[in-house]
Design a protein around this motif. Structure first.
Motif, PDB file in Angstrom:
ATOM      1  N   GLU A 116       0.826  -1.208   0.000  1.00 53.09           N
ATOM      2  CA  GLU A 116       0.000   0.000   0.000  1.00 53.09           C
ATOM      3  C   GLU A 116       0.862   1.261   0.000  1.00 53.09           C
ATOM      4  O   GLU A 116       0.557   2.228  -0.709  1.00 53.09           O
ATOM      5  CB  GLU A 116      -0.918  -0.011   1.224  1.00 53.09           C
ATOM      6  CG  GLU A 116      -1.987  -1.105   1.160  1.00 53.09           C
ATOM      7  CD  GLU A 116      -2.777  -1.216   2.436  1.00 53.09           C
ATOM      8  OE1 GLU A 116      -2.456  -0.475   3.400  1.00 53.09           O
ATOM      9  OE2 GLU A 116      -3.719  -2.035   2.505  1.00 53.09           O
ATOM     10  N   GLN A 117       1.945   1.239   0.779  1.00 52.84           N
ATOM     11  CA  GLN A 117       2.829   2.407   0.821  1.00 52.84           C
ATOM     12  C   GLN A 117       3.534   2.610  -0.519  1.00 52.84           C
ATOM     13  O   GLN A 117       3.651   3.740  -1.012  1.00 52.84           O
ATOM     14  CB  GLN A 117       3.858   2.242   1.949  1.00 52.84           C
ATOM     15  CG  GLN A 117       3.238   2.281   3.338  1.00 52.84           C
ATOM     16  CD  GLN A 117       4.241   1.961   4.440  1.00 52.84           C
ATOM     17  OE1 GLN A 117       5.288   1.325   4.195  1.00 52.84           O
ATOM     18  NE2 GLN A 117       3.952   2.383   5.648  1.00 52.84           N
ATOM     19  N   ALA A 118       3.989   1.518  -1.118  1.00 47.97           N
ATOM     20  CA  ALA A 118       4.652   1.604  -2.418  1.00 47.97           C
ATOM     21  C   ALA A 118       3.678   2.066  -3.500  1.00 47.97           C
ATOM     22  O   ALA A 118       4.041   2.843  -4.386  1.00 47.97           O
ATOM     23  CB  ALA A 118       5.259   0.258  -2.794  1.00 47.97           C
ATOM     24  N   ASP A 124       2.243   9.076  -6.703  1.00 43.26           N
ATOM     25  CA  ASP A 124       2.965  10.358  -6.684  1.00 43.26           C
ATOM     26  C   ASP A 124       3.977  10.439  -7.819  1.00 43.26           C
ATOM     27  O   ASP A 124       4.135  11.488  -8.457  1.00 43.26           O
ATOM     28  CB  ASP A 124       3.675  10.539  -5.337  1.00 43.26           C
ATOM     29  CG  ASP A 124       2.690  10.633  -4.170  1.00 43.26           C
ATOM     30  OD1 ASP A 124       1.515  10.976  -4.423  1.00 43.26           O
ATOM     31  OD2 ASP A 124       3.098  10.354  -3.031  1.00 43.26           O
ATOM     32  N   TYR A 125       4.655   9.322  -8.063  1.00 40.07           N
ATOM     33  CA  TYR A 125       5.653   9.239  -9.135  1.00 40.07           C
ATOM     34  C   TYR A 125       5.006   9.495 -10.499  1.00 40.07           C
ATOM     35  O   TYR A 125       5.501  10.306 -11.301  1.00 40.07           O
ATOM     36  CB  TYR A 125       6.305   7.858  -9.088  1.00 40.07           C
ATOM     37  CG  TYR A 125       7.198   7.505 -10.243  1.00 40.07           C
ATOM     38  CD1 TYR A 125       8.433   8.112 -10.416  1.00 40.07           C
ATOM     39  CD2 TYR A 125       6.816   6.509 -11.157  1.00 40.07           C
ATOM     40  CE1 TYR A 125       9.263   7.757 -11.474  1.00 40.07           C
ATOM     41  CE2 TYR A 125       7.636   6.150 -12.205  1.00 40.07           C
ATOM     42  CZ  TYR A 125       8.855   6.772 -12.368  1.00 40.07           C
ATOM     43  OH  TYR A 125       9.679   6.430 -13.416  1.00 40.07           O
ATOM     44  N   LEU A 126       3.892   8.843 -10.771  1.00 41.61           N
ATOM     45  CA  LEU A 126       3.195   9.014 -12.042  1.00 41.61           C
ATOM     46  C   LEU A 126       2.631  10.427 -12.174  1.00 41.61           C
ATOM     47  O   LEU A 126       2.648  11.030 -13.261  1.00 41.61           O
ATOM     48  CB  LEU A 126       2.072   7.993 -12.178  1.00 41.61           C
ATOM     49  CG  LEU A 126       2.507   6.520 -12.287  1.00 41.61           C
ATOM     50  CD1 LEU A 126       1.292   5.603 -12.222  1.00 41.61           C
ATOM     51  CD2 LEU A 126       3.290   6.274 -13.571  1.00 41.61           C
ATOM     52  N   THR A 127       2.139  10.970 -11.066  1.00 43.86           N
ATOM     53  CA  THR A 127       1.604  12.329 -11.081  1.00 43.86           C
ATOM     54  C   THR A 127       2.683  13.336 -11.456  1.00 43.86           C
ATOM     55  O   THR A 127       2.443  14.258 -12.247  1.00 43.86           O
ATOM     56  CB  THR A 127       1.001  12.689  -9.716  1.00 43.86           C
ATOM     57  OG1 THR A 127      -0.047  11.767  -9.389  1.00 43.86           O
ATOM     58  CG2 THR A 127       0.436  14.100  -9.722  1.00 43.86           C
ATOM     59  N   ASP A 128       3.878  13.145 -10.902  1.00 39.89           N
ATOM     60  CA  ASP A 128       4.998  14.045 -11.215  1.00 39.89           C
ATOM     61  C   ASP A 128       5.360  13.969 -12.695  1.00 39.89           C
ATOM     62  O   ASP A 128       5.608  14.993 -13.341  1.00 39.89           O
ATOM     63  CB  ASP A 128       6.213  13.695 -10.362  1.00 39.89           C
ATOM     64  CG  ASP A 128       6.026  14.062  -8.893  1.00 39.89           C
ATOM     65  OD1 ASP A 128       5.123  14.879  -8.608  1.00 39.89           O
ATOM     66  OD2 ASP A 128       6.762  13.529  -8.049  1.00 39.89           O
ATOM     67  N   ILE A 129       5.402  12.742 -13.235  1.00 43.25           N
ATOM     68  CA  ILE A 129       5.742  12.572 -14.649  1.00 43.25           C
ATOM     69  C   ILE A 129       4.707  13.264 -15.534  1.00 43.25           C
ATOM     70  O   ILE A 129       5.054  13.990 -16.480  1.00 43.25           O
ATOM     71  CB  ILE A 129       5.819  11.080 -15.011  1.00 43.25           C
ATOM     72  CG1 ILE A 129       7.009  10.428 -14.324  1.00 43.25           C
ATOM     73  CG2 ILE A 129       5.927  10.893 -16.529  1.00 43.25           C
ATOM     74  CD1 ILE A 129       7.106   8.933 -14.562  1.00 43.25           C
ATOM     75  N   PHE A 178       9.267   0.661 -11.327  1.00 41.57           N
ATOM     76  CA  PHE A 178       9.326   1.486 -10.119  1.00 41.57           C
ATOM     77  C   PHE A 178       9.075   0.635  -8.877  1.00 41.57           C
ATOM     78  O   PHE A 178       9.809   0.732  -7.878  1.00 41.57           O
ATOM     79  CB  PHE A 178       8.299   2.615 -10.216  1.00 41.57           C
ATOM     80  CG  PHE A 178       8.218   3.489  -8.992  1.00 41.57           C
ATOM     81  CD1 PHE A 178       9.024   4.612  -8.872  1.00 41.57           C
ATOM     82  CD2 PHE A 178       7.327   3.196  -7.953  1.00 41.57           C
ATOM     83  CE1 PHE A 178       8.941   5.427  -7.744  1.00 41.57           C
ATOM     84  CE2 PHE A 178       7.250   4.000  -6.829  1.00 41.57           C
ATOM     85  CZ  PHE A 178       8.062   5.116  -6.722  1.00 41.57           C
ATOM     86  N   LEU A 179       8.059  -0.201  -8.921  1.00 43.49           N
ATOM     87  CA  LEU A 179       7.750  -1.051  -7.777  1.00 43.49           C
ATOM     88  C   LEU A 179       8.875  -2.039  -7.498  1.00 43.49           C
ATOM     89  O   LEU A 179       9.253  -2.267  -6.337  1.00 43.49           O
ATOM     90  CB  LEU A 179       6.447  -1.814  -8.026  1.00 43.49           C
ATOM     91  CG  LEU A 179       5.161  -0.991  -8.052  1.00 43.49           C
ATOM     92  CD1 LEU A 179       3.976  -1.872  -8.414  1.00 43.49           C
ATOM     93  CD2 LEU A 179       4.924  -0.297  -6.717  1.00 43.49           C
ATOM     94  N   ASN A 180       9.433  -2.633  -8.554  1.00 50.21           N
ATOM     95  CA  ASN A 180      10.541  -3.575  -8.370  1.00 50.21           C
ATOM     96  C   ASN A 180      11.727  -2.903  -7.701  1.00 50.21           C
ATOM     97  O   ASN A 180      12.383  -3.484  -6.827  1.00 50.21           O
ATOM     98  CB  ASN A 180      10.967  -4.151  -9.723  1.00 50.21           C
ATOM     99  CG  ASN A 180       9.960  -5.151 -10.276  1.00 50.21           C
ATOM    100  OD1 ASN A 180       9.165  -5.707  -9.536  1.00 50.21           O
ATOM    101  ND2 ASN A 180       9.984  -5.358 -11.582  1.00 50.21           N
ATOM    102  N   GLN A 181      12.011  -1.681  -8.118  1.00 47.83           N
ATOM    103  CA  GLN A 181      13.143  -0.957  -7.555  1.00 47.83           C
ATOM    104  C   GLN A 181      12.897  -0.526  -6.114  1.00 47.83           C
ATOM    105  O   GLN A 181      13.829  -0.185  -5.401  1.00 47.83           O
ATOM    106  CB  GLN A 181      13.475   0.256  -8.416  1.00 47.83           C
ATOM    107  CG  GLN A 181      14.034  -0.103  -9.796  1.00 47.83           C
ATOM    108  CD  GLN A 181      14.328   1.111 -10.640  1.00 47.83           C
ATOM    109  OE1 GLN A 181      13.756   2.175 -10.445  1.00 47.83           O
ATOM    110  NE2 GLN A 181      15.229   0.958 -11.607  1.00 47.83           N
TER     111      GLN A 181
END
Length: 266
Positions: A116-118, A124-129, A178-181
Motif C-alpha cells: 500500500e505504501q509503495a 505520486d511518481y506518475l503524477t509528477d511525470i 518502479f515497484l521492483n526498484q
C-alpha cells in the motif's frame, strides 16, 4: 539460471546486458565467480555473473542463450499482465514453511502495508511525470490482492493514451519497474483512463477474429502489431476456443508481438 562470462566481472555483466538488451537499472546482477588470472596463464578462469531482467514479461535475448530458452519454455500458455500469476504466493520468498499461522498472517499484513505504501508512492511518481507532460490528473488507486489499479481522470485522455496506447502502456511498464526498484515484486499494475482498457479490449477481440479468419482463409500466419503483455493475453483468450487457429508470441519487449496461425501449421 542465465550465466554470462567475461575476462572480468564488468565484461561479463556487459555481455549479459547486451545479450538481454537491458540496462543496469533493468536487471538484477549477481557475481557467481570472480575472474582468476592464474600463473603464467595456467588455471586461468573467466568471471561468471548471473543477469536477470526485472522488467515484466521480458525475454530479452533468450533465443540467443540456451539456458534462457529452457526457462521460457516452462512458461504458461498465456502471457501475464506484467508481473506474475495472480495465484502466486504474496508472502516473502524467505518465509519458511514451518511458520505458524499467526506468524504467516503477521508477515502477510506487513507485506500488504508495504504494498500500500509503495502503491501510494507510485501514484505520486506518475503524477509528477504527467505534470511535466502538462497533463493534470485525478488518480484513483485500488489494490486487489497483488494487483494495483490506477484510474487516471483527465481532460487530456488522448494525450495520456497516445497512439494505440503507446503512452499509457509505457507508463504502465515504468510503474512495474518502479515497484521492483522499491522492493515490491510479484505485483501487476493496470493504468486506465476514461474506460480505455475496456474499449481497447473490444477492439482487440475484433482484430483477433479478423486475423483468425484471414489465417484460415489463406493458410498463412498473420502477424499482429507489437502490443503489451496484457493485450497479447486478451487476444490469446479471444481465440482460445477457436480450434482452427493457434496463437503465440514472438520477439522481444517492448516490440513483442502476437501471431495468429492456422492450427495445422506447426
Amino acid at each position: 539460471m542465465a550465466i554470462f562470462t567475461g575476462e572480468t566481472a564488468a565484461q561479463a555483466i556487459e555481455n549479459g546486458l547486451k545479450t538481454l538488451h537491458l540496462t543496469r537499472n533493468e536487471a538484477n546482477i549477481t557475481i557467481v565467480k570472480d575472474a582468476k588470472k592464474g600463473f603464467l596463464g595456467i588455471n586461468k578462469q573467466e568471471a561468471e555473473v548471473e543477469v536477470k531482467s526485472i522488467l515484466p514479461q521480458h525475454t530479452g535475448g533468450a533465443f540467443l542463450h540456451p539456458e534462457l530458452s529452457n526457462e521460457i519454455a516452462k512458461e504458461s500458455k498465456f502471457d501475464n499482465l506484467g508481473g506474475v500469476d495472480e495465484h502466486q504466493e504474496a508472502i516473502d520468498d524467505d518465509v519458511e514453511l514451518d511458520l505458524s499461522p499467526a506468524e504467516i498472517k503477521q508477515r502477510q499484513a506487513k507485506n500488504q502495508l508495504k504494498l500500500e505504501q509503495a502503491a501510494q508512492r507510485l501514484v505520486d511518481y506518475l503524477t509528477d511525470i504527467l505534470n511535466v507532460m502538462q497533463i493534470e490528473i485525478e488518480p484513483k488507486l485500488t489494490i486487489e490482492h497483488q494487483l494495483i489499479k490506477i484510474n487516471l481522470t483527465t481532460e487530456k485522455q488522448g494525450l495520456l493514451i497516445g497512439h494505440h496506447g503507446l503512452t499509457i502502456n509505457s507508463l504502465q511498464t515504468m510503474a512495474v519497474v518502479f515497484l521492483n526498484q522499491h522492493g515490491v515484486q510479484h505485483t501487476n499494475v493496470i493504468l486506465d483512463t476514461d474506460n480505455y482498457r475496456k474499449r481497447r479490449e473490444e477492439v482487440l477481440v475484433g482484430v483477433a477474429k479478423q486475423a483468425a479468419t484471414e489465417a484460415v482463409a489463406t493458410g498463412k500466419a498473420v502477424y499482429l502489431d507489437p502490443m503489451p503483455a496484457l493485450e497479447r493475453k486478451q487476444v490469446h483468450q479471444a481465440l482460445s476456443e477457436n480450434k482452427f487457429v493457434r496463437t503465440y508470441s514472438q520477439g522481444d519487449e517492448p516490440r513483442r508481438s502476437l501471431v495468429v496461425a492456422p492450427a495445422s501449421e506447426m
